[in-house]
Design an enzyme around this catalytic site. Structure first.
Site, PDB file in Angstrom:
ATOM      1  N   CYS A   2       2.963  35.573 -17.621  1.00  0.00           N
ATOM      2  CA  CYS A   2       2.763  36.223 -18.899  1.00  0.00           C
ATOM      3  C   CYS A   2       3.173  35.300 -20.037  1.00  0.00           C
ATOM      4  CB  CYS A   2       3.597  37.507 -18.975  1.00  0.00           C
ATOM      5  SG  CYS A   2       3.307  38.638 -17.587  1.00  0.00           S
ATOM      6  N   ALA A  52      -1.393  40.321 -14.894  1.00  0.00           N
ATOM      7  CA  ALA A  52      -0.912  41.249 -13.872  1.00  0.00           C
ATOM      8  C   ALA A  52      -1.014  40.611 -12.494  1.00  0.00           C
ATOM      9  CB  ALA A  52      -1.704  42.547 -13.925  1.00  0.00           C
TER      10      ALA A  52
END
Length: 616
Positions: A2, A52
């Site tokens: 991320c 994700a």
């Protein structure tokens, strides 16, 4: 994987600063293409972009934990924690209740249980920020080896932070200013932990926690390489390395999305691929996908050089057949590598000029190709630094130099002020920079950090220093490059050889064991030989490939001519006009100025795109 960012300000209300936080968060879209979110409180604003990988539905961020309707803490996190299942069990036994399967929630609950000392309990690659609403304190934490980046810029009443400099530069209080020391840091090939070329922007050092309170900022080191007596014999040491690698690879196969390996056909990537394929096969899973990069026509017309004696392609295909991997080659050509748009893309990924030309661009294009089929990739990065794979571990001149050991071997590339990469830079500027002096001063400072055992013989003592310098300085160049290029493509790259248990163990293994048969990486070779074909187990170290097509340096010289012909190029004041003219002369071999042209073009694109203010 991320991208994280945020802002703490104790003298203003950040709940009305949503637009600034949104701008900062948007810069991290490439790192987190799947989802995004923000969290605002009066004195803290946290942003997040998500790629994700685990618990696709439950791991939404920023993640907040509450008790009896009262907010306790909020987390913005980048990375993977490979022991999250063990920690979850321990925390559950301590009374914590979980609502997701994500490692994100494990970190948040671990903070509530152990405070900032949660860092010591994590096994993984990570960079995260926790805002404690109860105490109004921010915690910034980075993994032990610095696999994941985390930058910060102190302000008069707090701090601005983010995964990459671009997120900080999106804040109105942070400007892209580079002075002489910043330019030295950029060019000397001797990165200083915690330092960036941008004035005022620092990195959280690997293995450190930074805490921001109303009273100011403080840092604590929670992990470092230590000197420990090695008591095992050679056979036991080989077995221990193998056992560690098997456990590490098993842990790093944990993902809820497609996973692959990066396979060059060298010892390191082949070892990771073979162990991963074996683990998946034992679990009844399908074949492991693997990927390699190649250049149009290069396998057929490969020309050996001083460090690349064989092409990667045949070895990668052999290993893939040996372990039953589903192998694909991403083939690139000179037109793509020389495309100015791709240069700009690599610059935006780094936020800095790389100066290594097609090696950055090809890596980015490789990762884009991999990302079409996989979200997570295992890599062999860092084995050379740990097990002694580079030439400078074995060259007496490099080993005994009063300088970083790679300086003597890589002087043909740059970092000295008079190498091929710097040949177009202005002579007066190079004199002011004194890159050799800067690097040597930092070398002497780095030596003071090295932990030693008493009564070690001179060779063991020196090789401990060489290994330490590689694991704390040189490796960061490659880890930063791999993180930026992979995340620019939305790909998570995991590095099993950076597991801190393996690093600490091998760091303390005597050099006589690492080099027991007179070859580079003897210890690693012995630990994985049984899962590799002999021709790969015995293959000599070959660096990441470069394109050999003579059309590529010609493309560079064409771009350089355009730069020289314009009067508005911001890079021109940094260049030597006479040398620039010589480089463009018809009788000059474009290959001879390839590195210098790449650096000049990178500098020009950077100064233009980022509107950098040079204070030299």
């Amino acid at each position: 994987m991320c991208g994280i960012t945020g802002w703490v300000a104790y003298d203003r209300d950040l709940t009305v600063e949503r637009a600034v936080l949104d701008s900062m968060t948007a810069t991290q879209l490439c790192r987190g293409p799947d989802a995004g979110g923000v969290h605002l409180e009066p004195h803290a604003a946290l942003g997040h972009r998500r790629l994700a990988v685990i618990d696709l539905e439950g791991g939404v961020q920023p993640m907040t934990v509450e008790h009896d309707g009262r907010r306790l803490a909020t987390l913005s996190y980048c990375g993977e924690v490979y022991n999250h299942r063990e920690l979850r069990a321990e925390l559950t036994a301590a009374g914590h209740r979980f609502r997701t399967r994500s490692d994100t929630e494990v970190i948040l609950r671990a903070y509530l249980e152990w405070g900032e000392h949660l860092a010591e309990r994590l096994n993984g690659m990570f960079a995260f920020a926790i805002w404690d609403t109860r105490t109004e304190e921010l915690l910034l934490v980075r993994d032990r080896m610095g696999v994941k980046p985390l930058h910060y810029h102190p302000t008069p009443d707090g701090v601005v932070f983010g995964s990459e400099p671009k997120s900080l530069l999106a804040h109105p209080a942070v400007r892209p200013v580079v002075d002489l020391d910043g330019l030295r840091e950029l060019l000397a090939m001797a990165p200083t932990p915690g330092v960036t070329p941008y004035r005022g922007i620092s990195e959280v050092r690997p293995g450190h926690v930074v805490r921001i309170r109303r009273q100011g900022l403080s840092a604590r080191r929670y992990w470092a390489l230590e000197a420990r007596e090695h008591t095992q014999d050679l056979a036991t040491t080989i077995g221990t390395v193998r056992a560690l690698l098997e456990d590490i690879v098993h842990r790093q196969l944990d993902a809820d999305v497609p996973l692959c390996s990066l396979l060059s056909g060298g010892l390191d990537s082949s070892a990771v691929t073979a162990l991963a394929a074996r683990t998946l096969r034992a679990a009844g899973a399908g074949p492991l996908p693997s990927f390699a990069v190649d250049f149009a026509g290069q396998s057929e017309h490969f020309a050996p050089d001083a460090v690349r004696t064989t092409p990667d392609g045949p070895y990668a295909r052999l290993l893939a057949r040996h372990v039953g991997a589903d192998h694909r080659v991403i083939e690139l050509d000179s037109a793509a590598l020389g495309d100015p748009a791709q240069r700009l893309a690599t610059l935006r990924a780094r936020d800095l000029p790389g100066g290594v030309g097609d090696m950055d661009t090809s890596l980015l294009l490789l990762f884009r190709g991999v990302r079409e089929r996989s979200t997570v990739a295992l890599s062999g990065e860092s084995a050379d630094e740990l097990f002694g794979g580079y030439r400078w571990f074995h060259d007496p001149k490099a080993v005994n130099a009063e300088d970083f050991p790679w300086a003597a071997v890589l002087s043909g590339m740059g970092g000295t002020g008079n190498g091929p990469r710097e040949q177009l830079l202005d002579r007066e500027l190079l004199g002011k920079l004194d890159l050799a002096g800067y690097r040597q001063a930092h070398y002497r400072a780095a030596l003071t950090e090295v932990p030693h055992l008493p009564d070690a013989d001179p060779l063991e003592r020196r090789m401990r220093e060489v290994t330490y310098l590689n694991l704390t300085r040189f490796v960061s160049i490659l880890l930063d490059r791999k993180d930026r290029m992979s995340m620019a493509a939305g790909l998570e790259v995991r590095v099993p050889f950076c597991d801190h248990r393996l690093v600490q163990y091998v760091f303390n293994t005597p050099w006589s064991m690492k080099y027991f048969d007179g070859r580079e990486k003897s210890l690693l070779r012995a630990a994985v030989r049984d899962v590799l074909p002999d021709v790969i187990a015995d293959r000599v170290k070959s660096p990441y490939p470069i394109v050999q097509d003579p059309h590529y340096p010609e493309l560079l010289r064409g771009e350089l001519a355009v730069l020289a012909a314009g009067s508005s190029s911001p890079a021109l004041p940094l260049l030597d006009s006479r040398r620039l003219a010589d480089a463009l002369a018809p009788d000059t071999d474009p290959q001879s100025v390839r590195l210098a042209a790449d650096l000049a073009l990178d500098l020009d694109a950077w100064l233009t795109e980022y509107q950098v203010s040079l204070e030299l």
